[in-house]
Design an enzyme around this catalytic site. Sequence first.
Site, PDB file in Angstrom:
ATOM      1  N   THR A 199       0.838  -1.200   0.000  1.00  0.00           N
ATOM      2  CA  THR A 199       0.000   0.000   0.000  1.00  0.00           C
ATOM      3  C   THR A 199       0.868   1.243   0.000  1.00  0.00           C
ATOM      4  O   THR A 199       2.001   1.240   0.501  1.00  0.00           O
ATOM      5  CB  THR A 199      -0.954   0.020   1.205  1.00  0.00           C
ATOM      6  OG1 THR A 199      -1.799   1.176   1.116  1.00  0.00           O
ATOM      7  CG2 THR A 199      -0.198   0.042   2.522  1.00  0.00           C
ATOM      8  N   ARG A 200       0.319   2.315  -0.589  1.00  0.00           N
ATOM      9  CA  ARG A 200       0.948   3.637  -0.527  1.00  0.00           C
ATOM     10  C   ARG A 200      -0.033   4.649   0.051  1.00  0.00           C
ATOM     11  O   ARG A 200       0.213   5.846   0.015  1.00  0.00           O
ATOM     12  CB  ARG A 200       1.416   4.102  -1.914  1.00  0.00           C
ATOM     13  CG  ARG A 200       0.431   3.954  -3.018  1.00  0.00           C
ATOM     14  CD  ARG A 200       0.908   4.618  -4.304  1.00  0.00           C
ATOM     15  NE  ARG A 200       0.148   5.820  -4.582  1.00  0.00           N
ATOM     16  CZ  ARG A 200      -0.976   5.849  -5.309  1.00  0.00           C
ATOM     17  NH1 ARG A 200      -1.465   4.734  -5.819  1.00  0.00           N
ATOM     18  NH2 ARG A 200      -1.600   6.983  -5.509  1.00  0.00           N
ATOM     19  N   HIS A 204      -7.778   1.767   6.300  1.00  0.00           N
ATOM     20  CA  HIS A 204      -8.994   1.932   7.095  1.00  0.00           C
ATOM     21  C   HIS A 204      -9.606   0.558   7.367  1.00  0.00           C
ATOM     22  O   HIS A 204      -8.975  -0.479   7.122  1.00  0.00           O
ATOM     23  CB  HIS A 204      -9.960   2.851   6.354  1.00  0.00           C
ATOM     24  CG  HIS A 204      -9.383   4.208   6.053  1.00  0.00           C
ATOM     25  ND1 HIS A 204      -9.207   5.162   7.036  1.00  0.00           N
ATOM     26  CD2 HIS A 204      -8.879   4.746   4.905  1.00  0.00           C
ATOM     27  CE1 HIS A 204      -8.645   6.235   6.498  1.00  0.00           C
ATOM     28  NE2 HIS A 204      -8.438   6.010   5.217  1.00  0.00           N
ATOM     29  N   HIS A 207      -9.567  -2.191   4.632  1.00  0.00           N
ATOM     30  CA  HIS A 207      -8.268  -2.820   4.379  1.00  0.00           C
ATOM     31  C   HIS A 207      -7.962  -3.870   5.451  1.00  0.00           C
ATOM     32  O   HIS A 207      -7.436  -4.947   5.146  1.00  0.00           O
ATOM     33  CB  HIS A 207      -7.167  -1.760   4.347  1.00  0.00           C
ATOM     34  CG  HIS A 207      -7.375  -0.687   3.343  1.00  0.00           C
ATOM     35  ND1 HIS A 207      -7.883   0.553   3.684  1.00  0.00           N
ATOM     36  CD2 HIS A 207      -7.178  -0.662   2.002  1.00  0.00           C
ATOM     37  CE1 HIS A 207      -7.963   1.300   2.595  1.00  0.00           C
ATOM     38  NE2 HIS A 207      -7.546   0.583   1.557  1.00  0.00           N
ATOM     39  N   ARG A 293      -7.093  -4.184  -7.520  1.00  0.00           N
ATOM     40  CA  ARG A 293      -7.753  -3.718  -8.740  1.00  0.00           C
ATOM     41  C   ARG A 293      -7.017  -2.456  -9.193  1.00  0.00           C
ATOM     42  O   ARG A 293      -6.795  -1.543  -8.406  1.00  0.00           O
ATOM     43  CB  ARG A 293      -9.220  -3.409  -8.418  1.00  0.00           C
ATOM     44  CG  ARG A 293     -10.090  -3.111  -9.621  1.00  0.00           C
ATOM     45  CD  ARG A 293     -11.531  -2.875  -9.176  1.00  0.00           C
ATOM     46  NE  ARG A 293     -12.411  -2.616 -10.297  1.00  0.00           N
ATOM     47  CZ  ARG A 293     -12.576  -1.415 -10.861  1.00  0.00           C
ATOM     48  NH1 ARG A 293     -11.913  -0.378 -10.394  1.00  0.00           N
ATOM     49  NH2 ARG A 293     -13.406  -1.260 -11.879  1.00  0.00           N
TER      50      ARG A 293
END
Length: 575
Positions: A199-200, A204, A207, A293
Site C-alpha cells: 500500500t501507498r 482503514h 483494508h 484492482r
Amino acid sequence: MANSPHGGILKDLVARDEKISAELREESHTLPDIVLTERQLCDLELITNGGFSPLEGFMTEGDYKSVVETLRLEDGTLFPIPITLDVSRETVSRLSIVSGSRITLRDPRDDEPLAIITVHDIYTPDKVKEAINVMGADDPAHPSVSYLRNRVQDLYIGGKVQAIQAPSHYDYVALRYTPAELRSHFKKLSWRKVVAFQTRNPMHRAHRELTVRAARQRQANVLIHPVVGLTKPGDVDHYTRVRVYEAIMAKYPNGMGHLALLPLAMRMAGPREAVWHAIIRKNYGATHFIVGRDHAGPGKNSQGKDFYGPYDAQDLVTKYHDELQIEMVPFQQMTYLPSTDEYQPVDEVPKGVQTLDISGTELRRRLRTGAPIPDWFSYDAVVKVLRESYPPRNKQGFVVLLSGLHNSGKDSIAKALQVTFNQQGGRSASLLLGETVRQELSPDLGFSPQDRNANAQRLAFVAAELTRAGAAVIAAPIAPYEELREGMRDVVLQNGGAGANFFLIHVATPLEHCEKTDRRGLYAKARSGEIKGFTGVDDVYETPVKADLTVDVTRQSIPEIVHSIVLLLETNGLL
C-alpha cells in the site's frame, strides 16, 4: 518456511561485502563520486539489501534493453522494471567515466559513501520506447513518464556494485527490515505462510477486513508492507501513513499481523509494477501477495481514461505465476453492511442489501472541511492521526506565485496581498520578492536559463517549507519559462505536505507599459546592451498556459487585483 528468493539466492550485498567494507570505504575517498538522486538511493538500498534479487548492480545496456522489450534480464530471468543509474553527459565527461571506472555512490542526505560501482558500460536509453513499453504510453500525465522526460539524465551507467554500508535512517528504525531480517523474523515466529499487502495509502477498516479475510482463508499471517520511498506526487506523506499503520495494527487479531516498511521508489507502472512487487515480496519471504484492482495505477491519462484496465495487473501476475512462485491473492473490493455491522466482498452481497462506502475523494473532503468520519469506515485512532497531519482547509498553508515581467506590478500586488492577509489573521504571511530572494539566497547566480531555474528551485523549496508549516506564501519572481514555473509547482506539491496548495497568478501587464513606467531604467540599459539576458528584451517571457488567474495593472487597480486573488482563495476554502 519463508519463500525462496527470486533467482534462488538472496543477493544481500551488504552482508557479502561486510568483511571488505573498511577497505572499500578507504578506496571510496580516492575515487570520483556521484551523489545519488532520491530514486537512485531507494534503488541502491534494495539492490544492496537483496530486495531486488537477483540484481547485483544497475542494469547494463543488454539487461536494460531486454527488460524493456521482454520483461526479462539477458539471462532470461523474469524482471519487469529497468533499474538504471542515469547521469548527465557533463558528469561522464567531468569524471572521465569509461568502462572499467570505479565510482563512489554517495547518499544525497549526508554525503556518506554507500557503494562503489564498477562501470561495465555507458549507454543512451531510448526513453520513448521505455515509456511506451514499461509505463504503457509516452504520456506526460503519467508521473513516471513525466519523471523520465524531465528528471532522468541523458545517459545510463551499468555495472555491479560493492556495498560499503546501508543508507542510514532516523525514522521508524524498528520497522525497517532487510529481506534477511524479515525472513529471520518469520522463522523465529514459525510463520510458514505469509500474505503480503502492498500500500501507498492510509489504511482503514476495509483494508483490515480484507487482509484478515485473506489470511484466514489461507491459514496464514499478514505482512503489512507499505512503501515509504517515492510514491505518486500528492500522496499522503509517509510519516503520517506509518502512524496510521501503527494505529491499525492494534486492531488485528493478536499475533496475526506484522508491519515492516519498504524503501521502494514506485514507478506506478500498473501490470509490470505488480509483477515487480510480487518479486520484491518473494525476496522478503512472503508466500502470498495481494494484487489490487488497478494495482499501482497512476489514474487518468491525457485523454481522461485510466492508463490500465482494472484487472490487467492481476492478469499479468497470473501469466507469470509459475516463474514467480508466489501465490497471488486477488484484491476483493469490500463494502460495509450496516444491517450486520460488517464488511463483505462486493460480489458476495445479496441483491437488495443496503451497503455504505466512502470514496477517497469524499474522505479528503471530510478531512478538509472537518466533517465527521463514521467509525464504520475507519478507526478513531486513524482519523485522529489524519486530522493532525491534514488540518481543515482554512488552516492549511498555500503558495501564491505572481509571475510577470519586471515592473509589471507583481511586487506591488505581492506587498498589498501580504497586508491583506496580515489584516485577516489566522496564519503568518511570508513575502518572497524576486530581487530579495536573489540577494539573500542566490547571490552566486546570474540570469542564464540554468541559473534562473536554480534560483526558482531554491525559492520553491523555501516556499514549500513555509507552506507546510501553515503559512501563506506570496512569491513574486519573474519566472519567465513554463518549465521553470511547472518545476516550482512540482516542488511545492511534493514537499508542501498539507500546505501543498499552489496558485499561479499571471501578471500580464503589457511590455510597453512596464518599459514606459520603469523608473530604474533597466529596460533602457537592456536595450543599449548594458544588461544581457533581460526578460522582455533579449530573453523570452513564455505566457503561462496553466494560470489560475490573469491580471493586468493597466486594466485593474491593485486593490481590485488583490480582491480577485482573495476571492480565488476563498473559493478554494483557504480563507
